[in-house]
Design an enzyme around this catalytic site. Structure first.
Site, PDB file in Angstrom:
ATOM      1  N   ASP A  41       0.823  -1.219   0.000  1.00 56.50           N
ATOM      2  CA  ASP A  41       0.000   0.000   0.000  1.00 56.50           C
ATOM      3  C   ASP A  41       0.858   1.272   0.000  1.00 56.50           C
ATOM      4  O   ASP A  41       0.725   2.130   0.884  1.00 56.50           O
ATOM      5  CB  ASP A  41      -0.935   0.022   1.212  1.00 56.50           C
ATOM      6  CG  ASP A  41      -1.657  -1.293   1.429  1.00 56.50           C
ATOM      7  OD1 ASP A  41      -2.045  -1.915   0.441  1.00 56.50           O
ATOM      8  OD2 ASP A  41      -1.830  -1.689   2.600  1.00 56.50           O
ATOM      9  N   GLU A 212     -11.417  -0.989  -3.599  1.00 53.11           N
ATOM     10  CA  GLU A 212     -10.785  -0.255  -2.504  1.00 53.11           C
ATOM     11  C   GLU A 212      -9.630   0.584  -3.035  1.00 53.11           C
ATOM     12  O   GLU A 212      -9.412   0.696  -4.243  1.00 53.11           O
ATOM     13  CB  GLU A 212     -10.292  -1.212  -1.419  1.00 53.11           C
ATOM     14  CG  GLU A 212      -9.300  -2.258  -1.886  1.00 53.11           C
ATOM     15  CD  GLU A 212      -8.993  -3.295  -0.807  1.00 53.11           C
ATOM     16  OE1 GLU A 212      -9.626  -3.256   0.252  1.00 53.11           O
ATOM     17  OE2 GLU A 212      -8.123  -4.157  -1.040  1.00 53.11           O
TER      18      GLU A 212
END
Length: 454
Positions: A41, A212
């Site tokens: 991420d 997401e």
């Protein structure tokens, strides 16, 4: 005499080793180098001549680089996660999926507080005057929660933050699964949620499916919303992929290239897994001096599926839709794509794929035909672009002409067909072809350093 010859040989060997090091450095590799493993991420920002990447870990890992290529880990934001997080989200052990922005004199790091598969979550904020650990002003100050979600109260998940500006107004995009991607206004002074604009906008959804990691940028008259579809965190079995839509307003509606609303599952493919690069996703975008890069993690099938940092050139086609090239361009090199394209650069064998699917070996012939994909497949050069006509590749029809970006180093090309398919090519290394860009003649002159009597 023997000792003198030996001394000369040692000196030649030293010169060879030094030059060989340069050769090895020039060999195209599969991605960034240095401390690039276990990066999940990632987000990125440039500050004082350094590029900084922040990523998921116990207290948010920090890495930095001068050139986007060589990375070194330089610590974590928090030695211990803030005490309020354990009360807000029982069971939390680490902080996830940060984003970094700079406004009003502060670097502002937004981070996720959650546990896997649950929407009892929060987005927190920490601020710092500088990102340089050697600066005496360097100190992360936690400002607490920005927004939270609770089971039974909210049908969204308050994780995966991303800051985007509409003029001088900062906004925060966020969301994972549940009802999808949301957007709220921030206070420009505090960086916390605005007390005036309290509306939570819905900007993308898969009706409870896997979507997401939003990242929104402004380019021209459009806002572009990048999201990750499908599943992360499963090593080589991860199915993450990156898709995009755009809107003239930050609050939407966002639509993909085919006009499908992102609130109804739409999204134009940007990057999907192939070969060793499994499950690429949770991207950020870095734009600098007219160039853009897609920053993301992938799961490396050649290293037990470990999450790994990767940075690719982000290219924009004539209709304003993004494509990605292969990794291998640093911020200190020239353009990722060729400024002068000649026919000899193209002729030869290529691995060609559609939408990152199975590759097929084809051959570009000097007369403009493409061998291996049917009798009507052709190629041509137009305005320094490679233009393909591919009636059928691996059973998938590609409508119309495909205008492709061609890599400056000649290793790859990428384009999008009129029906939206991503067409990629990777040059096939032929027998006897050296893997470096230096060429065999320079290797031969290097080996000549070792010639002579011992």
């Amino acid at each position: 005499m023997f000792q003198l010859r030996r001394l000369i040989s040692v000196r030649r060997l030293a010169r060879f080793v030094s030059f060989a090091g340069a050769i090895v450095a020039a060999i195209p590799t599969s991605g960034q180098e240095g401390d690039v493993r276990r990066v999940h991420d990632p987000c990125i920002i440039k500050a004082d001549g350094w590029y900084y990447v922040f990523s998921t870990s116990g207290g948010i890992q920090i890495r930095r680089s001068r050139d986007l290529w060589h990375w070194k880990r330089v610590g974590e934001v928090f030695d211990r996660i803030p005490s309020w997080t354990k009360k807000a989200v029982p069971g939390v052990k680490s902080l996830w999926a940060p984003d970094i922005a700079y406004f009003r004199g502060w670097y502002r790091l937004y981070y996720s507080v959650s546990t896997f598969g649950k929407n009892r979550s929060c987005i927190g904020l920490a601020i710092n005057r500088t990102l340089d650990p050697s600066d005496k002003r360097y100190r992360w100050i936690d400002r607490g929660p920005v927004i939270s979600s609770r089971p039974g109260r909210d049908n969204f998940n308050a994780i995966d933050p991303n800051v985007v500006f509409d003029g001088r107004q900062p906004w925060l995009a966020f969301g994972s699964f549940w009802s999808g991607i949301k957007l709220i206004q921030l206070d420009p002074e505090t960086g916390l949620r605005s007390a005036r604009g309290r509306t939570i906008y819905s900007i993308a959804s898969r009706t409870g499916g896997a979507i997401e990691a939003p990242f929104v940028i402004k380019r021209g008259r459009f806002f572009y919303l990048f999201v990750s579809f499908d599943r992360c965190c499963r090593g080589i079995k991860s199915t993450y992929k990156i898709k995009v839509g755009r809107s003239e307003r930050i609050t939407g509606p966002y639509k993909d290239r085919a006009g499908r609303p992102m609130m109804k599952g739409g999204g134009t493919l940007v990057l999907a897994g192939y070969g060793r690069y499994r499950g690429p996703g949770h991207n950020a975008v870095l734009s600098e001096k007219g160039r853009s890069w897609l920053v993301h993690h992938f799961y490396d099938a050649q290293h037990a599926g470990v999450a790994t940092l990767q940075i690719r050139p982000l290219l924009w086609d004539s209709d304003g839709w993004p494509l990605v090239g292969d990794p291998g361009v640093s911020a200190q090199t020239g353009s990722a794509t060729s400024r002068r394209l000649d026919r000899p650069n193209v002729v030869g064998p290529w691995n060609v794929s559609i939408d990152f699917g199975e590759e097929r070996v084809v051959r570009f012939l000097a007369d403009g035909l493409i061998q291996g994909v049917g009798s009507r497949a052709t190629w041509a050069l137009r305005r320094n672009r490679l233009v393909l006509r591919l009636p059928s590749v691996t059973g998938l029809r590609v409508g119309g002409a495909v205008e492709c970006f061609f890599a400056a180093d000649g290793r790859w090309f990428v384009g999008r067909s009129s029906d939206g398919a991503v067409v990629r090519g990777r040059r096939v290394r032929q027998a006897g072809e050296h893997s470096t860009t230096l060429g065999f003649s320079r290797l031969r002159s290097t080996f000549a350093l070792l010639e002579g009597p011992w």
